[in-house]
Scaffold this motif. Structure first.
Motif, short mmCIF file in Angstrom:
data_model
loop_
_atom_site.label_atom_id
_atom_site.label_comp_id
_atom_site.label_asym_id
_atom_site.label_seq_id
_atom_site.Cartn_x
_atom_site.Cartn_y
_atom_site.Cartn_z
N VAL A 292 34.06 17.65 -16.81
CA VAL A 292 34.47 16.86 -17.96
C VAL A 292 33.71 15.54 -17.96
CG1 VAL A 292 36.39 15.65 -16.82
CG2 VAL A 292 36.50 16.14 -19.28
N ASP A 293 33.39 15.06 -19.15
CA ASP A 293 32.72 13.77 -19.31
C ASP A 293 33.79 12.69 -19.48
OD1 ASP A 293 31.30 11.54 -20.05
OD2 ASP A 293 30.16 12.52 -21.64
N PRO A 294 33.83 11.70 -18.58
CA PRO A 294 34.85 10.64 -18.72
C PRO A 294 34.82 9.96 -20.08
CG PRO A 294 33.82 10.53 -16.56
CD PRO A 294 33.04 11.54 -17.35
N ALA A 295 33.65 9.87 -20.72
CA ALA A 295 33.58 9.25 -22.05
C ALA A 295 34.36 10.07 -23.06
CB ALA A 295 32.12 9.12 -22.48
N THR A 296 34.34 11.40 -22.92
CA THR A 296 35.11 12.27 -23.82
C THR A 296 36.60 12.07 -23.59
OG1 THR A 296 33.33 13.90 -23.74
CG2 THR A 296 35.44 14.66 -24.57
N VAL A 297 36.99 11.93 -22.33
CA VAL A 297 38.39 11.67 -22.01
C VAL A 297 38.82 10.32 -22.60
CG1 VAL A 297 40.04 11.29 -20.13
CG2 VAL A 297 38.29 13.06 -19.91
N ALA A 298 37.95 9.32 -22.46
CA ALA A 298 38.27 7.97 -22.96
C ALA A 298 38.55 7.99 -24.46
CB ALA A 298 37.13 7.02 -22.64
N GLU A 299 37.80 8.78 -25.19
CA GLU A 299 37.99 8.85 -26.64
C GLU A 299 39.35 9.43 -27.01
OE1 GLU A 299 34.75 11.10 -28.14
OE2 GLU A 299 33.25 9.55 -27.74
N ALA A 300 39.92 10.26 -26.13
CA ALA A 300 41.19 10.91 -26.43
C ALA A 300 42.40 10.09 -26.02
CB ALA A 300 41.24 12.28 -25.75
N ILE A 301 42.18 9.05 -25.24
CA ILE A 301 43.29 8.22 -24.77
C ILE A 301 43.71 7.24 -25.87
CG2 ILE A 301 43.96 6.43 -23.10
CD1 ILE A 301 42.03 7.68 -21.11
N ASP A 302 45.03 7.06 -26.02
CA ASP A 302 45.54 6.02 -26.91
C ASP A 302 46.76 5.36 -26.27
OD1 ASP A 302 47.72 7.70 -27.35
OD2 ASP A 302 47.08 8.32 -29.35
N ASP A 303 47.50 4.60 -27.04
CA ASP A 303 48.62 3.84 -26.49
C ASP A 303 49.77 4.72 -26.01
OD1 ASP A 303 47.29 1.50 -26.98
OD2 ASP A 303 48.33 1.06 -28.86
N ASN A 304 49.78 6.00 -26.41
CA ASN A 304 50.86 6.90 -26.00
C ASN A 304 50.44 7.88 -24.91
OD1 ASN A 304 52.58 5.73 -27.86
ND2 ASN A 304 52.08 7.20 -29.47
N THR A 305 49.27 7.70 -24.34
CA THR A 305 48.81 8.57 -23.26
C THR A 305 49.55 8.22 -21.97
OG1 THR A 305 46.61 8.77 -24.24
CG2 THR A 305 46.83 9.32 -21.90
N ILE A 306 50.15 9.22 -21.36
CA ILE A 306 50.90 8.97 -20.13
C ILE A 306 50.06 9.24 -18.88
CG2 ILE A 306 53.14 9.37 -21.20
CD1 ILE A 306 53.12 12.20 -20.00
#
Length: 470
Positions: A179-193
């Motif tokens: 997995v590319d951490p940049a791709t993960v970063a794009e999916a994170i928001d204020d409700n990510t646990i």
């Protein structure tokens, strides 16, 4: 596979016997079934499944289990041994995962009944902890979400399904399988646990960039779970042996929980796993309390209630008798065997290893449907695991593969299988195999979900239904 296995040789119980059967007769039946089923994996041709394969070790574990099989681990006042076993299992896993690197909080853990339950407990803990500390809950109008790579185990999908969490699955790089951490970063928001990384993942045996994911979790203020269910009890020893295993545990800033299956490369009986947390507060968030019940105040640290003390006793016995030296020795043999098996695959230009694997690996082909390989090798006793997207064959290397002659047999059979696959592809013939977790089975129709339901029904209903009377 027969819907009614052994019905041609042994009595089929359509109802509870009116009188009990003779114990010696029952044990004789069990012995026959056990010996025949053991013979299928003792060849060393079965991927995963039997991680130990040592009958002397199994006999020892059985003796340890038997001494506490009747004990309920729930009742610690009567069975203080269970407090010792469970506490020391958790302590040993925390030590293996370098919990001493954690200084600001108190690490803790849980013993569970398997990798899926370790993952479920971790995600439940993150949900409850986020609700308590960040106000993230459906009731508050903030649906919690989890970000996971596509290669992460489906137990994470199951956790999201069961616990009302939005599942944000992101793709992996098709070449590296990571997995590319940049791709993960794009999916994170204020409700990510929490976010997920695998060490290693089941499909390819590759290790996600845990250090980068941990840094991302720290920067965004979310949890970071490392799924070490498969690798937790072999990768640390591969690192000690110099196999270039990157740090994936609590030495990595941002990692807040890790699952590790004692029933895989920990060589305990099936039904044993551990999940550890960098902070006791996260683990404690998923404790369950019911204080107003007429039966008394009910408290449970996990989803299980009653548990056999035999499982804790035998898991503890496996760990303390093998020790670091024993685990390291078995890991060395497994890593060496995996390298030899992968070398055999790489010797064929038509075959391609997926990513840069460790102790288990998958391979595919751009020249033909790789399932032709599985079709050819199955009659010779090889049982691989089928992958998809792309079609691939998976081999989790375990102790039975380290036996003398297995690598040579694999190399010889694979060479013939490649020639067979080329011929089948040239003739335009379809494969017979398909991909289902845990094996390579007959091809599936386009209505995959219906077919999967039929397979599950077959296991749960057909085989437990009444066979036709003669």
């Amino acid at each position: 596979m027969s819907d009614f296995p052994y019905a041609d040789r042994f009595h089929v119980h359509r109802s509870l016997p009116a009188t009990g059967r003779n114990r010696a007769e029952v044990l004789a039946e069990l012995d026959t079934m056990a010996r025949e089923e053991d013979a299928t994996w003792e060849t060393g041709k079965i991927s995963g499944t039997m991680y130990c394969g040592d009958h002397d070790h199994y006999a020892f574990l059985s003796e340890a289990f038997a001494k506490f099989a009747h004990v309920n681990a729930l009742q610690r006042d009567l069975c203080p041994s269970q407090t010792k076993f469970e506490g020391e299992i958790i302590a040993m896993v925390l030590d293996l995962m370098h919990a001493d690197a954690v200084t600001a909080t108190t690490p803790a853990g849980l013993v569970t009944s398997g990798g899926t339950f370790s993952i479920l407990h971790a995600i439940l803990a993150y949900r409850e902890y986020a609700a308590a500390t960040r106000g993230i809950s459906a009731a508050a109008g903030r649906l919690p979400n989890l970000v996971k790579p596509e290669t992460a185990h489906p137990a994470f999908d199951k956790a999201c399904h069961l616990f009302g969490i939005e599942n944000r699955t992101v793709p992996v790089d098709p070449t590296s399988t990571l997995v590319d951490p940049a791709t993960v970063a794009e999916a994170i928001d204020d409700n990510t646990i929490a976010i997920i990384g695998s060490a290693g993942n089941y499909p390819y045996g590759t290790i996600d960039p845990i250090a980068e994911l941990g840094a991302l979790a720290l920067a965004r203020g979310v949890g970071m779970h490392v799924d070490g269910c498969l690798g937790g009890f072999i990768l640390p020893f591969g690192e000690e042996l110099g196999y270039g295993i990157p740090a994936f545990d609590f030495r990595v800033p941002g990692v807040t929980s890790i699952s590790a299956d004692t029933h895989k490369y920990g060589y305990a009986f099936k039904g044993s796993s551990v999940v550890v947390f960098s902070d006791k507060a996260i683990r404690n968030a998923q404790y369950f309390h019911q204080l107003g019940w007429s039966g008394g105040k009910y408290m449970s640290p996990g989803m299980d209630g009653s548990r056999s003390g035999g499982m804790l006793a035998s898991t503890w016995a496996s760990m303390v008798t093998l020790g670091r030296e024993g685990y390291r020795g078995y890991a060395d043999a497994i890593f060496a065997t995996a390298r030899e098996l992968m070398a055999a695959v790489r010797s064929h230009p038509d075959l391609r290893i997926m990513g840069e694997p460790t102790f288990c690996f998958s391979f595919t082909s751009d020249a033909f449907d790789i399932y032709h390989i599985a079709d050819f090798m199955k009659p010779r006793g090889w049982r691989f695991n089928g992958q998809q997207y792309p079609n691939a064959i998976h081999l989790a290397v375990t102790r039975p593969q380290t036996k003398s002659g297995v690598v040579e047999a694999f190399s010889a059979d694979l060479a013939e299988a490649v020639e067979y696959a080329r011929a089948q592809q040239a003739a335009g013939r379809m494969t017979q195999s398909g991909a289902i977790y845990g094996g390579v089975v007959g091809g599936l129709s386009s209505e995959v979900e219906s077919v999967m339901t039929m397979i599950m029904d077959g296991m749960l209903d057909t085989q437990q239904a009444l066979p036709p009377r003669a």
